[in-house]
Design a protein around this motif. Sequence first.
Motif, PDB file in Angstrom:
ATOM      1  N   UNK A  10      -5.832  -5.250   2.796  1.00  0.00           N
ATOM      2  CA  UNK A  10      -5.002  -4.664   3.844  1.00  0.00           C
ATOM      3  C   UNK A  10      -5.919  -3.973   4.851  1.00  0.00           C
ATOM      4  N   UNK A  11      -5.751  -4.297   6.121  1.00  0.00           N
ATOM      5  CA  UNK A  11      -6.594  -3.733   7.170  1.00  0.00           C
ATOM      6  C   UNK A  11      -5.702  -3.041   8.195  1.00  0.00           C
ATOM      7  N   UNK A  12      -6.080  -1.837   8.569  1.00  0.00           N
ATOM      8  CA  UNK A  12      -5.305  -1.113   9.568  1.00  0.00           C
ATOM      9  C   UNK A  12      -6.239  -0.235  10.385  1.00  0.00           C
ATOM     10  N   UNK A  13      -5.735   0.244  11.505  1.00  0.00           N
ATOM     11  CA  UNK A  13      -6.520   1.113  12.362  1.00  0.00           C
ATOM     12  C   UNK A  13      -6.422   2.568  11.935  1.00  0.00           C
ATOM     13  N   UNK A  72       0.861  -1.181   0.000  1.00  0.00           N
ATOM     14  CA  UNK A  72       0.000   0.000   0.000  1.00  0.00           C
ATOM     15  C   UNK A  72       0.896   1.228   0.000  1.00  0.00           C
ATOM     16  N   UNK A  73       0.680   2.115  -0.953  1.00  0.00           N
ATOM     17  CA  UNK A  73       1.496   3.318  -1.053  1.00  0.00           C
ATOM     18  C   UNK A  73       0.965   4.408  -0.125  1.00  0.00           C
ATOM     19  N   UNK A  74       1.836   5.373   0.168  1.00  0.00           N
ATOM     20  CA  UNK A  74       1.472   6.420   1.117  1.00  0.00           C
ATOM     21  C   UNK A  74       0.220   7.171   0.682  1.00  0.00           C
ATOM     22  N   UNK A  75       0.122   7.514  -0.593  1.00  0.00           N
ATOM     23  CA  UNK A  75      -1.046   8.268  -1.046  1.00  0.00           C
ATOM     24  C   UNK A  75      -2.332   7.456  -0.916  1.00  0.00           C
ATOM     25  N   UNK A  83     -12.974   4.570  12.533  1.00  0.00           N
ATOM     26  CA  UNK A  83     -13.230   3.369  11.724  1.00  0.00           C
ATOM     27  C   UNK A  83     -11.939   2.775  11.182  1.00  0.00           C
ATOM     28  N   UNK A  84     -11.975   1.478  10.949  1.00  0.00           N
ATOM     29  CA  UNK A  84     -10.828   0.791  10.375  1.00  0.00           C
ATOM     30  C   UNK A  84     -10.646   1.199   8.917  1.00  0.00           C
ATOM     31  N   UNK A  85      -9.441   0.980   8.433  1.00  0.00           N
ATOM     32  CA  UNK A  85      -9.104   1.248   7.041  1.00  0.00           C
ATOM     33  C   UNK A  85      -8.944  -0.092   6.329  1.00  0.00           C
ATOM     34  N   UNK A  86      -9.706  -0.298   5.267  1.00  0.00           N
ATOM     35  CA  UNK A  86      -9.595  -1.528   4.481  1.00  0.00           C
ATOM     36  C   UNK A  86      -9.276  -1.132   3.039  1.00  0.00           C
ATOM     37  N   UNK A  87      -8.090  -1.504   2.592  1.00  0.00           N
ATOM     38  CA  UNK A  87      -7.671  -1.201   1.220  1.00  0.00           C
ATOM     39  C   UNK A  87      -7.568  -2.511   0.451  1.00  0.00           C
ATOM     40  N   UNK A  88      -8.313  -2.592  -0.638  1.00  0.00           N
ATOM     41  CA  UNK A  88      -8.329  -3.774  -1.495  1.00  0.00           C
ATOM     42  C   UNK A  88      -7.448  -3.501  -2.708  1.00  0.00           C
ATOM     43  N   UNK A 129      -2.881   5.122   1.412  1.00  0.00           N
ATOM     44  CA  UNK A 129      -3.187   5.105   2.838  1.00  0.00           C
ATOM     45  C   UNK A 129      -3.756   6.445   3.296  1.00  0.00           C
ATOM     46  N   UNK A 130      -3.162   7.535   2.816  1.00  0.00           N
ATOM     47  CA  UNK A 130      -3.643   8.869   3.191  1.00  0.00           C
ATOM     48  C   UNK A 130      -5.095   9.059   2.767  1.00  0.00           C
ATOM     49  N   UNK A 131      -5.430   8.617   1.567  1.00  0.00           N
ATOM     50  CA  UNK A 131      -6.803   8.778   1.088  1.00  0.00           C
ATOM     51  C   UNK A 131      -7.792   8.057   2.000  1.00  0.00           C
ATOM     52  N   UNK A 132      -7.499   6.807   2.328  1.00  0.00           N
ATOM     53  CA  UNK A 132      -8.402   6.048   3.194  1.00  0.00           C
ATOM     54  C   UNK A 132      -8.462   6.651   4.597  1.00  0.00           C
TER      55      UNK A 132
END
Length: 234
Positions: free
Chosen positions: A185-188, A114-117, A138-143, A119-122
């Motif tokens: 990818x799941x993150x807080x 996952x790129x910084x941009x 809320x959690x961050x889920x990036x597919x 992650x920043x968007x989510x």
Amino acid sequence: MLRFGRSYITVSEIAQQFFCEYKLHMAIIEGKVETPSMEVGIVIHDEVFKGKSVDATEFLNIVRNNPVVIATLPLVVGIGDVVIVGIPDAVLFINGIAKAVIELKTSNKWLDRVFENENVQAQLYAYLINKLGLGRDPLIVIIKSKRDPGVVPSLRKSIYSAVVDYVNSAVELPAKVRFRDFTMYIDGFDRSIEARLRWALDYWLMRRDAQAMPSPGKCSVCEYRGNCPFKALE
């Protein structure tokens, strides 16, 4: 007053600042260039997140009266004198509370990170959800998925159930889960997004010039490399 006489800024524009702010600057001045790969990505997004359109009242009733709802909705928040607007790909509501932001990123490579941009968007969407009182951190889920329209049926069938399952589980964060056609990818929620937002807004508030973030990989495929004074060489 905002740069370019703008009345608002979008979350996607702020995210682009963390890829290459000068590219965003040139896109606004010269006009955005839609590449074939971008068009394919838009088609995939539209198909994966296709749903029923409802008005605000009906939306609130659905969220309040159903234990699990996945929806796409506009988020509009004023931060000081700046209005920020964003539409996440989807938001997972559980018992009326926003529990996760879902973002789909398609690519023909770079599916393993996952790129910084991105992650920043989510994270910004989660930040706006907090500000609007729709949820709390809320959690961050990036597919991450291949940019292939052929995977759309699989994505529509699998993404939602996978997100619900993992959000409801006690998975250790950050988490990376591989499926056949996508990686999740799941993150807080990361409160450092506030500092990143302040940095980004300084550009729009004309407190500094656009900053370039050149690299051979970025510059070689940039639509504006012909006129950019900062392009990196191979």
